[in-house]
Motif scaffolding. Sequence first.
Motif, PDB file in Angstrom:
ATOM      1  N   LYS A  40      26.413  56.650  55.534  1.00  0.00           N
ATOM      2  CA  LYS A  40      26.428  55.858  56.771  1.00  0.00           C
ATOM      3  C   LYS A  40      27.834  55.746  57.347  1.00  0.00           C
ATOM      4  O   LYS A  40      28.050  55.956  58.552  1.00  0.00           O
ATOM      5  CB  LYS A  40      25.842  54.459  56.529  1.00  0.00           C
ATOM      6  CG  LYS A  40      24.381  54.451  56.112  1.00  0.00           C
ATOM      7  CD  LYS A  40      23.806  53.051  56.094  1.00  0.00           C
ATOM      8  CE  LYS A  40      24.453  52.129  55.070  1.00  0.00           C
ATOM      9  NZ  LYS A  40      24.239  52.586  53.675  1.00  0.00           N
ATOM     10  N   THR A  41      28.805  55.411  56.506  1.00  0.00           N
ATOM     11  CA  THR A  41      30.180  55.272  56.987  1.00  0.00           C
ATOM     12  C   THR A  41      30.722  56.609  57.467  1.00  0.00           C
ATOM     13  O   THR A  41      31.404  56.690  58.500  1.00  0.00           O
ATOM     14  CB  THR A  41      31.081  54.694  55.872  1.00  0.00           C
ATOM     15  OG1 THR A  41      30.638  53.369  55.548  1.00  0.00           O
ATOM     16  CG2 THR A  41      32.538  54.624  56.327  1.00  0.00           C
ATOM     17  N   LYS A  45      32.153  57.579  61.159  1.00  0.00           N
ATOM     18  CA  LYS A  45      33.469  58.192  61.348  1.00  0.00           C
ATOM     19  C   LYS A  45      33.381  59.473  62.175  1.00  0.00           C
ATOM     20  O   LYS A  45      34.272  59.765  62.983  1.00  0.00           O
ATOM     21  CB  LYS A  45      34.128  58.466  59.990  1.00  0.00           C
ATOM     22  CG  LYS A  45      34.633  57.204  59.291  1.00  0.00           C
ATOM     23  CD  LYS A  45      35.320  57.534  57.973  1.00  0.00           C
ATOM     24  CE  LYS A  45      35.906  56.287  57.344  1.00  0.00           C
ATOM     25  NZ  LYS A  45      36.602  56.580  56.062  1.00  0.00           N
ATOM     26  N   HIS A  84      35.115  47.702  61.222  1.00  0.00           N
ATOM     27  CA  HIS A  84      35.101  48.362  59.917  1.00  0.00           C
ATOM     28  C   HIS A  84      34.485  47.456  58.850  1.00  0.00           C
ATOM     29  O   HIS A  84      34.550  46.231  58.921  1.00  0.00           O
ATOM     30  CB  HIS A  84      36.518  48.748  59.503  1.00  0.00           C
ATOM     31  CG  HIS A  84      37.161  49.752  60.417  1.00  0.00           C
ATOM     32  ND1 HIS A  84      36.899  51.096  60.344  1.00  0.00           N
ATOM     33  CD2 HIS A  84      38.046  49.592  61.444  1.00  0.00           C
ATOM     34  CE1 HIS A  84      37.589  51.738  61.266  1.00  0.00           C
ATOM     35  NE2 HIS A  84      38.289  50.850  61.942  1.00  0.00           N
ATOM     36  N   GLN A  85      33.924  48.082  57.846  1.00  0.00           N
ATOM     37  CA  GLN A  85      33.329  47.345  56.741  1.00  0.00           C
ATOM     38  C   GLN A  85      34.390  46.545  55.989  1.00  0.00           C
ATOM     39  O   GLN A  85      34.175  45.388  55.626  1.00  0.00           O
ATOM     40  CB  GLN A  85      32.636  48.325  55.793  1.00  0.00           C
ATOM     41  CG  GLN A  85      31.884  47.666  54.657  1.00  0.00           C
ATOM     42  CD  GLN A  85      31.104  48.673  53.835  1.00  0.00           C
ATOM     43  OE1 GLN A  85      31.194  49.877  54.030  1.00  0.00           O
ATOM     44  NE2 GLN A  85      30.324  48.190  52.893  1.00  0.00           N
ATOM     45  N   ASP A 161      30.200  48.754  61.090  1.00  0.00           N
ATOM     46  CA  ASP A 161      29.854  49.215  59.750  1.00  0.00           C
ATOM     47  C   ASP A 161      29.634  48.008  58.838  1.00  0.00           C
ATOM     48  O   ASP A 161      30.590  47.359  58.413  1.00  0.00           O
ATOM     49  CB  ASP A 161      30.974  50.111  59.210  1.00  0.00           C
ATOM     50  CG  ASP A 161      30.579  50.844  57.943  1.00  0.00           C
ATOM     51  OD1 ASP A 161      29.435  50.652  57.471  1.00  0.00           O
ATOM     52  OD2 ASP A 161      31.401  51.620  57.425  1.00  0.00           O
TER      53      ASP A 161
END
Length: 225
Positions: A40-41, A45, A84-85, A161
């Motif tokens: 997923k990330t 990206k 961002h996560q 994310d």
Amino acid sequence: MIELDNVAYSYGGGELLSGISFAMQPGSFHFLTGPSGSGKTTFLKLCYGALVPTSGHVRLFDRDVRTMSRDDVAMTRRRIGVVHQDVQFLDHLPVADNVALPLTVSGRAHLDELANLRELLGWVGLKARADALPPELSGGERQRAALARAVIMSPDVILADEPTGNVDWEMSQRLLKLLVELNRMGKTVMIASHDLGLIRAAKTQVQARVLRIANRQLHLAGADL
């Protein structure tokens, strides 16, 4: 806006994503799901030019990432806000200055923009915390500050994310409401999340398309979500 055409991405000698084709339409709202480690990330990206595909093509606003210089990518990313996560801030600067960093870097930190900053901090419920340092913030406050920073440049697309991964249900609902409001203002939104409860809650508020990464490929999730 953002288009992936038969994209694959390999990492550490193994293929993480394969044969992915996807077009993000203006004003759409997407959830991206899939088990931990599914990519997923990495997918996100690819969507904002932080990674170049191993094969296939990624186009950001009709420009192929492969043909873009680093400066071109940086300029294009002003149109894409990313939450961002792992939220990172400059701990020696107050919240307001951290949120305003994209304005400062782009040379847009003038009076009108700073007035918008104060309004934005009020919108995410952080007006009273404008002078606080990042270590003083709760998890929910950090995520709201990250969202404010992501939208300070008024981007066309917002990619988040796991924005609710480290907050309680009440705060996750508040963050979701902010993202839905952005979508209603015409912004295109994609949220990577494994929280099915959050996805079900969102589908009562907005027409959300749910995508799932499984076996290295992107699928449209079932209607039972």
